[in-house]
Write a protein that holds these residues in place. Structure first.
Motif, PDB file in Angstrom:
ATOM      1  N   VAL A  51       0.832  -1.196   0.000  1.00 38.87           N
ATOM      2  CA  VAL A  51       0.000   0.000   0.000  1.00 38.87           C
ATOM      3  C   VAL A  51       0.872   1.253   0.000  1.00 38.87           C
ATOM      4  N   THR A  52       1.975   1.230   0.736  1.00 34.63           N
ATOM      5  CA  THR A  52       2.895   2.362   0.758  1.00 34.63           C
ATOM      6  C   THR A  52       3.480   2.615  -0.625  1.00 34.63           C
ATOM      7  N   VAL A  55       0.730   4.209  -2.770  1.00 35.72           N
ATOM      8  CA  VAL A  55       0.474   5.591  -2.362  1.00 35.72           C
ATOM      9  C   VAL A  55       1.612   6.499  -2.813  1.00 35.72           C
ATOM     10  N   SER A  59       1.167   9.597  -5.364  1.00 33.85           N
ATOM     11  CA  SER A  59       1.556  10.949  -4.952  1.00 33.85           C
ATOM     12  C   SER A  59       2.633  11.517  -5.875  1.00 33.85           C
TER      13      SER A  59
END
Length: 68
Positions: A51-52, A55, A59
């Motif tokens: 998930v990091t 993300v 971003s």
């Protein structure tokens, strides 16, 4: 001394697909394999890491579309 003006090295164009691909593969393959072997701590960490990565990719994409 030769100076090149107006040339920048941009890593974001390479980082976005790599982060997105690695995040999806971690969530798809690694997490399923850890779940099958009942390794709950490792499964939670791989979920967090996947998930990091996704993300960060999203971003970076937003930052790239706003500023570059």
């Amino acid at each position: 001394m030769n100076v090149v003006v107006g040339y920048t090295v941009n890593f974001i164009g390479y980082a976005i697909p790599l982060l997105l691909f690695s995040g999806l593969m971690i969530l798809r393959i690694d997490r399923m394999e850890l779940k099958k072997n009942n390794m709950t701590k490792e499964q939670k960490f791989s979920t967090f890491l996947g998930v990091t990565n996704i993300v960060l990719a999203l971003s970076f994409f937003v930052i790239r579309s706003m500023f570059f």
